[in-house]
Write a protein that holds these residues in place. Structure first.
Motif, mmCIF file in Angstrom:
data_model
loop_
_atom_site.group_PDB
_atom_site.id
_atom_site.type_symbol
_atom_site.label_atom_id
_atom_site.label_comp_id
_atom_site.label_asym_id
_atom_site.label_seq_id
_atom_site.Cartn_x
_atom_site.Cartn_y
_atom_site.Cartn_z
ATOM 1 N N ILE A 171 1.167 -1.196 0.285
ATOM 2 C CA ILE A 171 0.258 -0.166 0.120
ATOM 3 C C ILE A 171 0.697 1.413 0.284
ATOM 4 O O ILE A 171 0.654 2.020 -0.500
ATOM 5 N N ALA A 172 1.631 1.321 0.405
ATOM 6 C CA ALA A 172 2.801 2.540 0.778
ATOM 7 C C ALA A 172 3.376 2.920 -0.338
ATOM 8 O O ALA A 172 3.494 3.632 -1.162
ATOM 9 N N ALA A 173 4.188 1.316 -1.376
ATOM 10 C CA ALA A 173 4.825 1.497 -2.169
ATOM 11 C C ALA A 173 3.616 2.152 -3.368
ATOM 12 O O ALA A 173 4.272 3.344 -4.290
ATOM 13 N N VAL A 174 2.119 1.706 -3.290
ATOM 14 C CA VAL A 174 1.441 1.878 -4.024
ATOM 15 C C VAL A 174 1.061 3.322 -4.077
ATOM 16 O O VAL A 174 0.604 4.652 -5.262
ATOM 17 N N ALA A 175 0.455 3.943 -3.034
ATOM 18 C CA ALA A 175 0.480 5.380 -2.430
ATOM 19 C C ALA A 175 1.293 6.278 -2.894
ATOM 20 O O ALA A 175 1.178 7.219 -3.690
ATOM 21 N N GLU A 176 2.741 6.520 -2.778
ATOM 22 C CA GLU A 176 3.910 6.658 -3.109
ATOM 23 C C GLU A 176 3.770 7.466 -4.626
ATOM 24 O O GLU A 176 3.835 8.769 -5.654
ATOM 25 N N ILE A 177 3.286 6.155 -5.494
ATOM 26 C CA ILE A 177 2.985 5.959 -7.477
ATOM 27 C C ILE A 177 2.069 6.957 -7.328
ATOM 28 O O ILE A 177 1.836 7.704 -8.612
ATOM 29 N N ALA A 178 0.875 6.533 -6.908
ATOM 30 C CA ALA A 178 -0.638 7.533 -7.225
ATOM 31 C C ALA A 178 -0.477 9.295 -6.959
ATOM 32 O O ALA A 178 -0.753 9.982 -7.326
ATOM 33 N N HIS A 179 0.439 9.631 -5.737
ATOM 34 C CA HIS A 179 0.805 10.709 -5.682
ATOM 35 C C HIS A 179 1.844 11.777 -6.111
ATOM 36 O O HIS A 179 1.743 12.912 -6.446
ATOM 37 N N ALA A 180 2.712 10.686 -6.885
ATOM 38 C CA ALA A 180 3.055 10.943 -7.641
ATOM 39 C C ALA A 180 2.636 11.940 -8.861
ATOM 40 O O ALA A 180 3.756 12.757 -9.227
ATOM 41 N N ALA A 181 1.563 11.496 -9.341
ATOM 42 C CA ALA A 181 0.878 10.468 -10.815
ATOM 43 C C ALA A 181 -0.550 12.232 -10.457
ATOM 44 O O ALA A 181 -0.372 12.410 -11.176
ATOM 45 N N GLY A 182 -0.195 13.177 -9.021
ATOM 46 C CA GLY A 182 -1.012 13.443 -8.275
ATOM 47 C C GLY A 182 -2.138 12.508 -8.605
ATOM 48 O O GLY A 182 -3.696 13.878 -8.669
ATOM 49 N N ALA A 183 -2.699 11.601 -8.215
ATOM 50 C CA ALA A 183 -3.654 10.770 -8.021
ATOM 51 C C ALA A 183 -3.970 10.522 -6.727
ATOM 52 O O ALA A 183 -2.776 10.622 -6.208
ATOM 53 N N ILE A 184 -5.043 10.280 -6.254
ATOM 54 C CA ILE A 184 -5.258 9.781 -4.642
ATOM 55 C C ILE A 184 -5.605 8.153 -4.923
ATOM 56 O O ILE A 184 -6.037 7.519 -5.847
ATOM 57 N N LEU A 185 -5.413 7.499 -3.393
ATOM 58 C CA LEU A 185 -5.112 6.313 -3.569
ATOM 59 C C LEU A 185 -6.850 6.050 -2.627
ATOM 60 O O LEU A 185 -6.663 6.317 -1.352
ATOM 61 N N ILE A 186 -7.354 4.559 -3.055
ATOM 62 C CA ILE A 186 -8.474 4.293 -2.501
ATOM 63 C C ILE A 186 -8.536 3.351 -1.883
ATOM 64 O O ILE A 186 -7.841 2.064 -2.616
ATOM 65 N N VAL A 187 -8.139 2.759 -1.115
ATOM 66 C CA VAL A 187 -8.313 1.105 -0.499
ATOM 67 C C VAL A 187 -8.877 0.827 0.079
ATOM 68 O O VAL A 187 -10.303 0.969 1.658
ATOM 69 N N ASP A 188 -9.907 0.085 -0.524
ATOM 70 C CA ASP A 188 -11.520 -1.365 0.253
ATOM 71 C C ASP A 188 -10.066 -2.363 1.261
ATOM 72 O O ASP A 188 -9.747 -3.515 0.790
ATOM 73 N N ASN A 189 -10.584 -1.945 2.289
ATOM 74 C CA ASN A 189 -10.122 -2.437 3.742
ATOM 75 C C ASN A 189 -10.689 -3.817 4.394
ATOM 76 O O ASN A 189 -10.385 -5.144 5.292
ATOM 77 N N GLN A 197 -4.189 -3.528 9.809
ATOM 78 C CA GLN A 197 -4.058 -2.242 8.996
ATOM 79 C C GLN A 197 -4.629 -1.702 8.443
ATOM 80 O O GLN A 197 -5.790 -1.211 8.924
ATOM 81 N N LYS A 198 -3.895 -0.072 8.743
ATOM 82 C CA LYS A 198 -4.130 0.693 8.534
ATOM 83 C C LYS A 198 -3.532 1.048 7.116
ATOM 84 O O LYS A 198 -2.819 2.227 7.535
ATOM 85 N N PRO A 199 -5.263 1.527 6.161
ATOM 86 C CA PRO A 199 -4.659 2.096 5.164
ATOM 87 C C PRO A 199 -3.531 3.530 5.014
ATOM 88 O O PRO A 199 -3.030 4.427 4.449
ATOM 89 N N LEU A 200 -4.190 4.371 6.316
ATOM 90 C CA LEU A 200 -4.505 6.228 5.891
ATOM 91 C C LEU A 200 -2.622 6.095 6.791
ATOM 92 O O LEU A 200 -1.908 7.326 6.018
ATOM 93 N N GLU A 201 -3.018 5.418 7.816
ATOM 94 C CA GLU A 201 -1.033 5.646 7.708
ATOM 95 C C GLU A 201 0.184 4.670 7.084
ATOM 96 O O GLU A 201 1.008 5.471 7.205
ATOM 97 N N LEU A 202 -0.447 4.476 6.318
ATOM 98 C CA LEU A 202 0.665 3.781 4.909
ATOM 99 C C LEU A 202 0.040 4.288 3.647
ATOM 100 O O LEU A 202 1.260 4.259 2.503
ATOM 101 N N GLY A 203 -0.275 5.622 3.972
ATOM 102 C CA GLY A 203 0.333 6.994 2.732
ATOM 103 C C GLY A 203 -1.724 7.027 2.185
ATOM 104 O O GLY A 203 -2.076 7.293 0.941
ATOM 105 N N ALA A 204 -2.464 6.044 2.254
ATOM 106 C CA ALA A 204 -4.228 5.866 1.230
ATOM 107 C C ALA A 204 -4.296 7.591 1.810
ATOM 108 O O ALA A 204 -4.444 7.270 2.735
ATOM 109 N N ASP A 205 -5.848 7.366 1.049
ATOM 110 C CA ASP A 205 -5.891 9.215 0.996
ATOM 111 C C ASP A 205 -7.485 8.844 1.197
ATOM 112 O O ASP A 205 -8.321 9.295 2.741
ATOM 113 N N VAL A 206 -8.178 7.529 0.785
ATOM 114 C CA VAL A 206 -9.109 7.500 1.624
ATOM 115 C C VAL A 206 -9.508 5.868 1.874
ATOM 116 O O VAL A 206 -9.071 5.048 1.362
#
Ligand SMILES: *Cc1c(COP(=O)(O)O)cnc(C)c1O
Length: 398
Positions: A171-189, A197-206
């Motif tokens: 999740i942290a790695a995908v969040a980084e790619i999303a943010h570099a692209a100006g996108a947000i990451l939504i995680v179905d947890n 698992q705490k997606p927001l702490e790992l960098g997810a936006d929603v």
């Protein structure tokens, strides 16, 4: 102590799940009250005006918010470490609301291809009809996420662990790619539960949940929740939510609120039971493969160690003998029930190829690693010795 939600956020999860978000009426009731009301009355026309203007705090209509629903949202916020949340009538209402409010015609979404079937329908069909393009990638391959990015990419979406093969995405790695692209990451947890698992702490936006699963955990009602920053909820979700009406009913919110009280206990017991069953199954010559996020032989063990705690309440395994072997196993179970649901206090087994994933082509299933002999098991809270007996009996029937 524990009067406000900010204070609740400072205590440990098991405590927050009993006290978080509780708003008591003038009667001082112990248990959270069920406010089964559509609307609210005002002491004067001036008070109504002030409430509508937002000058005075308070509720105006239960499609927007309701005291019982708000208690559920606040308790989820305390657990997730989120600034705000909106509860929805089902998990799919949470997923479709979070996605639809974040995009418009011309935008592009990238999603991990191992998706719950209805999530795939929202992304490809519902968003597609609205002029939103999408690309599905192998979620574990970070290069595929990077390669899928377009100038108009607005959202990344993923589930981890995935259904039913329990693959784990970084999740942290995908969040980084999303943010570099100006996108947000939504995680179905849903599969991880908020305990593991705490997606927001790992960098997810929603983060989105089907509360139907572990949060109710007792097979009673549907529900969902979307959690994010106060800013994202206000800017993106609030108006969409109020006007499209995916709101959770107060009765179901009350049920889910009571479910949260026992969530830490249930998830701990379910995880211990799942780990035990994974061990028994892995020791059987009739089982070709066991996939359990708590085992050292899980292909994503290194990512799991970084981003999850405590294994999983779910496991998947491949029986020798294909579909016939899987059916014989499932039919021989006496305690574990055959069902497509998960996260319940009752142990449940699913044959994905003929139920939850039957609409995929054989090739698409093979690509996701869903063979004809695969079963998914959601461990319940029964005595582990009884579950081991049941599994042992079913293995003997294969
Ligand atoms: C069940 C589920 C949903 C949908 O939830 P409902 O409450 O059934 O609408 C979405 N995502 C995942 C991963 C699920 O397991």
């Amino acid at each position: 102590m524990l009067k406000t939600n900010d204070e609740v956020k400072r205590v440990r999860p098991a405590t927050a799940m009993v006290h978080g978000g509780t708003m008591r009426s003038g009667f001082g009731e112990t248990s959270e009250a069920l406010f089964l009301t559509q609307g609210f009355v005002y002491g004067s026309a001036e008070a109504a005006e002030a409430r509508f203007k937002g000058d005075e705090p308070g509720f105006v209509y239960s499609r927007y918010s309701n005291p019982t629903t708000r208690m559920f949202e606040e308790r989820m916020m305390a657990l997730e470490g989120a600034e705000d949340a909106r509860a929805t009538a089902s998990g799919m209402a949470a997923v479709s609301t979070a996605l639809q409010c974040a995009v418009q015609a011309g935008d592009h979404v990238v999603a991990a291809r191992a998706l719950f079937g209805s999530c795939r329908y929202i992304i490809e069909t519902v968003l597609g009809r609205a002029g939103v393009a999408s690309t599905l990638v192998d979620g574990r391959d970070l290069d595929q996420w990077r390669a899928a990015v377009r100038p108009e990419t607005k959202v990344f979406f993923l589930e981890s662990p995935t259904n039913p093969t329990l693959e784990v995405i970084d999740i942290a790695a995908v969040a980084e790619i999303a943010h570099a692209a100006g996108a947000i990451l939504i995680v179905d947890n849903v599969f991880a539960t908020p305990m593991q698992q705490k997606p927001l702490e790992l960098g997810a936006d929603v983060v989105v949940y089907s509360a139907t699963k572990h949060i109710d955990g007792q097979g009673r009602c549907l529900g969902g929740v979307v959690l994010s920053t106060a800013e994202w909820i206000e800017k993106n979700l609030q108006d969409f939510f109020r006007h499209t009406g995916p709101s959770l009913s107060p009765f179901n919110a009350w049920t889910l609120l009571k479910g949260l009280e026992t969530l830490p206990l249930r998830v701990a017991q379910q995880t211990a039971n799942a780990a035990k069953l994974a061990e028994v199954l892995a020791g059987s010559p009739k089982v070709a493969k066991v996939i359990y996020p708590g085992r050292a032989d899980h292909p994503d063990a290194e990512i799991i160690a970084r981003q999850m705690t405590g294994g999983s309440t779910l496991l998947a395994f491949e029986l020798e003998g294909g579909k016939a072997g899987a059916f014989r196993f499932a039919n021989a179970l006496e305690i574990v029930k055959i069902s497509n649901n998960l996260g319940d206090a009752k142990s449940l087994v699913t044959h994905p190829a003929t139920t939850t994933h039957k609409n995929l082509t054989e090739e698409a299933r093979a690509e996701l690693g869903i063979g004809p002999g695969m079963l998914r098991l959601s461990a319940g809270i029964e005595d582990p010795a009884d579950l081991v007996d049941d599994i042992t009996r079913a293995l003997a029937a294969v």
